[in-house]
Design a protein around this motif. Structure first.
Motif, PDB file in Angstrom:
ATOM      1  N   UNK A   8      12.372  -9.470  10.307  1.00  0.00           N
ATOM      2  CA  UNK A   8      12.830 -10.845  10.172  1.00  0.00           C
ATOM      3  C   UNK A   8      11.820 -11.765   9.543  1.00  0.00           C
ATOM      4  N   UNK A   9      10.871 -11.219   8.775  1.00  0.00           N
ATOM      5  CA  UNK A   9       9.866 -12.076   8.127  1.00  0.00           C
ATOM      6  C   UNK A   9       9.449 -11.474   6.789  1.00  0.00           C
ATOM      7  N   UNK A  10       8.879 -12.331   5.944  1.00  0.00           N
ATOM      8  CA  UNK A  10       8.390 -11.885   4.659  1.00  0.00           C
ATOM      9  C   UNK A  10       7.102 -11.084   4.837  1.00  0.00           C
ATOM     10  N   UNK A  11       6.910 -10.064   4.006  1.00  0.00           N
ATOM     11  CA  UNK A  11       5.729  -9.223   4.111  1.00  0.00           C
ATOM     12  C   UNK A  11       5.112  -9.022   2.735  1.00  0.00           C
ATOM     13  N   UNK A  12       3.802  -8.947   2.699  1.00  0.00           N
ATOM     14  CA  UNK A  12       3.118  -8.530   1.486  1.00  0.00           C
ATOM     15  C   UNK A  12       3.102  -7.009   1.451  1.00  0.00           C
ATOM     16  N   UNK A  46       0.532  -5.114   1.289  1.00  0.00           N
ATOM     17  CA  UNK A  46      -0.520  -4.647   2.203  1.00  0.00           C
ATOM     18  C   UNK A  46      -0.024  -4.653   3.647  1.00  0.00           C
ATOM     19  N   UNK A  47       0.648  -5.737   4.056  1.00  0.00           N
ATOM     20  CA  UNK A  47       1.174  -5.825   5.417  1.00  0.00           C
ATOM     21  C   UNK A  47       2.216  -4.736   5.675  1.00  0.00           C
ATOM     22  N   UNK A  48       3.085  -4.522   4.702  1.00  0.00           N
ATOM     23  CA  UNK A  48       4.136  -3.509   4.835  1.00  0.00           C
ATOM     24  C   UNK A  48       3.532  -2.126   5.061  1.00  0.00           C
ATOM     25  N   UNK A  49       2.579  -1.737   4.238  1.00  0.00           N
ATOM     26  CA  UNK A  49       1.975  -0.411   4.356  1.00  0.00           C
ATOM     27  C   UNK A  49       1.193  -0.262   5.660  1.00  0.00           C
ATOM     28  N   UNK A  50       0.616  -1.363   6.130  1.00  0.00           N
ATOM     29  CA  UNK A  50      -0.108  -1.311   7.394  1.00  0.00           C
ATOM     30  C   UNK A  50       0.848  -1.099   8.563  1.00  0.00           C
ATOM     31  N   UNK A  51       2.031  -1.739   8.502  1.00  0.00           N
ATOM     32  CA  UNK A  51       3.041  -1.550   9.551  1.00  0.00           C
ATOM     33  C   UNK A  51       3.500  -0.095   9.587  1.00  0.00           C
ATOM     34  N   UNK A  52       3.725   0.497   8.429  1.00  0.00           N
ATOM     35  CA  UNK A  52       4.115   1.904   8.363  1.00  0.00           C
ATOM     36  C   UNK A  52       3.066   2.766   9.064  1.00  0.00           C
ATOM     37  N   UNK A  53       1.816   2.509   8.764  1.00  0.00           N
ATOM     38  CA  UNK A  53       0.732   3.296   9.342  1.00  0.00           C
ATOM     39  C   UNK A  53       0.598   3.057  10.841  1.00  0.00           C
ATOM     40  N   UNK A  54       0.682   1.782  11.268  1.00  0.00           N
ATOM     41  CA  UNK A  54       0.484   1.451  12.684  1.00  0.00           C
ATOM     42  C   UNK A  54       1.617   1.962  13.560  1.00  0.00           C
TER      43      UNK A  54
END
Length: 354
Positions: free
Chosen positions: A113-117, A119-127
């Protein structure tokens, strides 16, 4: 095809996150045997481990073990996918890295529900999964290729099947008429004096400033628009002479932002008349209501909201069109797989399904 390709169109990211945690490939307690061999342009083997990997995904989503019939349906899905992958490779149907990235990011932004860069997107995948982006991207790429191949092969059918008729739109409206309701709404301009997070002394100073501005306008020594530019703390509305830019209703969200007493006072104002100094949860306001719309049920050709050009008819048409597209895609996918299977050599080994 049972649910076939369409089962994969839902919850792509969720499926990946569940999948990565199962650890099935780390289990070497049995000899891997084939459950199917698929040959359209080349020979591919679906192994017990690969089937178990996919079955575990559906079991995680269903919260229960799958029956033998359901496992056979999962196997059929894998066969269908393999047929399309081989055909897409033969016909040079590909997707770019950028398309993969955008598809993944759009899916994640819908979920969060929010905009992502990037870098943020790839970090979420990893986390969230422990998965490296390359592994995740390959899964998304496979899904996009499936969709692109079916779309390219059945483009005319998909296009012709997605246009809703006038009678379909009108029936949908009649069945959901009570949902097409605009609440009472106002749009106003204000001179805003912010008080959140300041001391009681500073708040009193803001109140006195608001009262001085109000008296100056009331006496005619200053104009409302001039006072907006000189005193308002709402810098976003200053360029519009204090117009807040959107309509406000009495929703709980707005109550939490402004406070119920403030909203009641604003809704009680006559259009074009200036209020006295009003206090909200955000600060002090001098308000002029520009528009006041009473609650009303919408007709088919009314705008969905006062600030939109999209009509109820167009809104309904978009909903029906999407539903028809989903159904048409399923039919197209089933037809494509059936056509490919007729020219393929497919062997299944029921005894190896466990």
């Amino acid at each position: 095809m049972h649910r076939g390709l369409i089962m994969l169109k839902k919850n792509i990211l969720l499926s990946i996150l569940i999948l990565i945690t199962t650890g099935i490939f780390a289990q070497n307690s049995f000899i891997d045997k084939p459950v199917a061999i698929v040959k359209l342009t080349k020979t591919d083997v679906i192994s017990q481990k690969k089937l178990a990997y996919s079955v575990s995904l559906y079991e995680k989503q269903a919260g229960r073990a799958l029956s033998m019939l359901e496992k056979e349906q999962v196997l059929q899905t894998l066969i269908n996918q393999m047929l399309v992958y081989q055909a897409a490779d033969r016909d040079n149907v590909t997707v770019t890295d950028e398309q993969v990235l955008l598809a993944g990011m759009n899916q994640m932004m819908k979920q969060t529900g929010r905009q992502l860069t990037e870098v943020q997107f790839k970090q979420i995948i990893k986390d969230q999964s422990g998965m490296d982006y390359e592994t995740y991207a390959q899964t998304v790429r496979d899904q996009l290729i499936l969709e692109k191949y079916v779309t390219e092969k059945k483009r005319d059918f998909l296009r012709s099947s997605s246009i809703p008729s006038t009678s379909e739109v009108e029936l949908f409206y009649r069945q959901n008429e009570e949902k097409f309701l605009n609440p009472e709404m106002v749009k106003f301009s204000h001179i805003f004096f912010a008080t959140r997070g300041i001391s009681a002394e500073d708040k009193n100073a803001k109140r006195e400033e608001a009262n001085r501005v109000y008296q100056a306008i009331l006496k005619g020594t200053s104009k409302f628009e001039e006072m907006v530019r000189e005193h308002s703390d709402d810098k976003g509305s200053v360029v519009r002479d204090g117009d807040i830019g959107n309509f406000i209703d009495r929703s709980e969200q707005n109550v939490s932002i402004f406070g119920r007493d403030f909203l009641n006072s604003v809704f009680d104002l006559e259009v074009g008349k200036m209020s006295n100094v009003l206090e909200s949860a955000q600060g002090f306001h001098i308000v002029i209501v520009n528009q006041h719309h009473q609650k009303r049920f919408l007709d088919l050709d009314d705008p969905v909201t006062p600030v939109e050009t999209t009509t109820v008819r167009q809104y309904i048409s978009n909903i029906i069109s999407y539903q028809k597209q989903q159904k048409a895609f399923q039919e197209a996918a089933e037809t494509v797989v059936k056509e490919l299977a007729e020219n393929a050599d497919i062997q299944t080994f029921q005894e190896n399904i466990n």
